[in-house]
Enzyme design. Structure first.
Site, PDB file in Angstrom:
ATOM      1  N   ASP A  64     147.643   3.471  32.734  1.00 40.92           N
ATOM      2  CA  ASP A  64     147.588   4.162  34.112  1.00 40.92           C
ATOM      3  C   ASP A  64     146.351   4.987  34.150  1.00 40.92           C
ATOM      4  O   ASP A  64     146.844   6.041  33.377  1.00 40.92           O
ATOM      5  CB  ASP A  64     149.224   4.589  34.421  1.00 40.92           C
ATOM      6  CG  ASP A  64     148.962   5.372  35.815  1.00 40.92           C
ATOM      7  OD1 ASP A  64     148.028   5.682  36.431  1.00 40.92           O
ATOM      8  OD2 ASP A  64     149.969   5.583  36.408  1.00 40.92           O
ATOM      9  N   VAL A  65     145.397   4.796  34.746  1.00 42.94           N
ATOM     10  CA  VAL A  65     144.399   5.821  34.588  1.00 42.94           C
ATOM     11  C   VAL A  65     144.572   7.137  35.308  1.00 42.94           C
ATOM     12  O   VAL A  65     143.821   8.086  35.223  1.00 42.94           O
ATOM     13  CB  VAL A  65     143.062   5.372  35.205  1.00 42.94           C
ATOM     14  CG1 VAL A  65     142.381   4.296  34.740  1.00 42.94           C
ATOM     15  CG2 VAL A  65     143.162   4.986  36.681  1.00 42.94           C
ATOM     16  N   ASN A  91     136.414   0.790  35.158  1.00 42.91           N
ATOM     17  CA  ASN A  91     136.609  -0.487  36.120  1.00 42.91           C
ATOM     18  C   ASN A  91     137.714  -0.295  37.224  1.00 42.91           C
ATOM     19  O   ASN A  91     137.567  -0.725  38.358  1.00 42.91           O
ATOM     20  CB  ASN A  91     136.447  -1.766  35.721  1.00 42.91           C
ATOM     21  CG  ASN A  91     136.726  -2.847  36.660  1.00 42.91           C
ATOM     22  OD1 ASN A  91     136.169  -3.241  37.515  1.00 42.91           O
ATOM     23  ND2 ASN A  91     138.078  -3.223  36.552  1.00 42.91           N
ATOM     24  N   TYR A 155     137.748   7.193  49.647  1.00 43.40           N
ATOM     25  CA  TYR A 155     137.068   6.219  48.518  1.00 43.40           C
ATOM     26  C   TYR A 155     135.714   6.455  48.433  1.00 43.40           C
ATOM     27  O   TYR A 155     134.910   6.487  47.303  1.00 43.40           O
ATOM     28  CB  TYR A 155     137.242   4.821  49.241  1.00 43.40           C
ATOM     29  CG  TYR A 155     136.722   3.727  48.444  1.00 43.40           C
ATOM     30  CD1 TYR A 155     137.769   3.183  47.340  1.00 43.40           C
ATOM     31  CD2 TYR A 155     135.623   2.799  48.601  1.00 43.40           C
ATOM     32  CE1 TYR A 155     137.094   2.226  46.441  1.00 43.40           C
ATOM     33  CE2 TYR A 155     135.198   1.931  47.894  1.00 43.40           C
ATOM     34  CZ  TYR A 155     135.929   1.408  47.017  1.00 43.40           C
ATOM     35  OH  TYR A 155     135.352   0.418  46.025  1.00 43.40           O
ATOM     36  N   LYS A 159     133.614   7.253  44.889  1.00 41.67           N
ATOM     37  CA  LYS A 159     132.526   6.623  44.267  1.00 41.67           C
ATOM     38  C   LYS A 159     131.296   7.256  44.309  1.00 41.67           C
ATOM     39  O   LYS A 159     130.441   6.815  43.524  1.00 41.67           O
ATOM     40  CB  LYS A 159     132.517   5.045  45.061  1.00 41.67           C
ATOM     41  CG  LYS A 159     133.827   4.253  45.334  1.00 41.67           C
ATOM     42  CD  LYS A 159     133.958   3.922  43.715  1.00 41.67           C
ATOM     43  CE  LYS A 159     135.097   2.843  43.727  1.00 41.67           C
ATOM     44  NZ  LYS A 159     135.485   2.247  42.230  1.00 41.67           N
ATOM     45  N   THR A 190     137.159 -10.445  45.257  1.00 44.63           N
ATOM     46  CA  THR A 190     138.198 -10.221  44.582  1.00 44.63           C
ATOM     47  C   THR A 190     139.600  -9.981  45.236  1.00 44.63           C
ATOM     48  O   THR A 190     139.628  -9.722  46.424  1.00 44.63           O
ATOM     49  CB  THR A 190     137.927  -8.772  43.524  1.00 44.63           C
ATOM     50  OG1 THR A 190     138.034  -7.735  44.414  1.00 44.63           O
ATOM     51  CG2 THR A 190     136.454  -8.858  42.754  1.00 44.63           C
TER      52      THR A 190
END
Ligand code: NAD
Length: 255
Positions: A64-65, A91, A155, A159, A190
């Site tokens: 779990d990052v 990733n 988000y 990023k 994806t």
């Protein structure tokens, strides 16, 4: 293992781009620690099967990052399993829709915890274990890395932040023989982009593909091969950079 064998850790490798990175590495003789997040319904054993079908080797490891101890243990698994760590691929990521008026501090923090601090944790844990030099790649996005995106400010901020993080890490770790770069994917098919609530969904992707100069959305393996290039010795003089992988989406002028 031979002295030439390289070892990678990949977060979010039970699906999408991360899975394709593990398969790409398998084809090139790189062993992978396949990071899987148990909170999601993806199947890490399928990634492992594809790795083995490609003649490669790997192990599945839950990570779990959002947790530093979890990410540290993940990177440590490479040493326990293979005795070395050469590549780290940050990733793992989430995508959530949130108009600004509904962007609570909690939503903002949850997003940055995964998509930005999670990258920091991965690069930090990975580089600490790269005793013989190495290479790392973080996954940004054209949302934030190039464009703004309405209802996705958290988000896009994460990023965009990944790019500053990678440049700084690259400057700091160059003297240790560790490179760090970013990829900036465009629209890639994806589980993330196929989610019609938080992203474009199947129909949206189909329509968006028609506007892309290359004529379609991307495949995860088309990002994975660029990540593979950036960690390979073919990119031995490339560090602190970001490479857009988008079929020309961002170079097309809209009048
Ligand atoms: P995906 O949803 O298949 O992959 C994301 C992975 O991250 C999943 O396996 C998920 O389980 C994992 N993950 C989520 N939360 C986690 C956590 N807390 N700890 C560890 N792992 C966690 O989608 P994808 O498109 O392959 O995404 C990979 C990366 O590419 C993400 O960072 C994403 O933001 C980025 N990206 C994707 C696109 C696209 O169009 N698909 C475009 C630009 C950037």
């Amino acid at each position: 293992m031979t002295p030439e064998t390289r070892v990678a850790v990949i977060t979010g490798a039970a699906s999408g781009i991360g899975r394709s990175v593990a398969v790409h590495y398998a084809h090139r003789g790189v062993h992978s620690v396949i990071g899987t997040f148990p909170g999601d319904p993806h199947d890490p054993e399928e990634t492992l099967r594809l790795v083995k079908d490609a003649g490669g080797q790997g192990v599945v490891h839950e990570v779990d990052v959002r947790s530093t101890p979890s990410v540290d243990a993940f990177a440590e698994r490479a040493l326990a399993e293979y005795g070395r760590l050469d590549y780290a691929v940050a990733n793992a990521g989430i995508l959530r829709n949130s108009p600004l008026g509904e962007m609570t501090d909690e939503r903002w923090d949850d997003m940055l915890d995964v998509d930005l601090t999670g990258v920091l944790r991965t690069l930090r844990a990975g580089s600490a274990r790269m005793t013989g030099g190495g290479a790392m790649v973080a996954v940004s996005s054209i949302a934030g890395g190039v464009y703004g995106w309405e209802e996705h400010a958290h988000y896009a901020a994460a990023k965009a932040g990944v790019l500053g993080l990678v440049r700084s890490v690259a400057a700091e770790l160059g003297p240790r023989g560790i490179r760090a770069n970013a990829v900036i994917p465009g629209l890639i098919e994806t589980p993330q982009s196929l989610d019609p609530v938080n992203s474009l969904g199947p129909d949206g992707l189909q329509r968006a593909g028609l506007e892309i100069p290359w004529g379609r959305v991307g495949r995860p393996e088309e990002v994975a091969s660029v990540i593979g290039f950036l960690t390979s010795d073919d990119a031995s003089y490339v560090t602190g950079q970001s490479l857009i992988v988008d079929g020309g989406l961002t170079i097309k002028m809209r009048a």
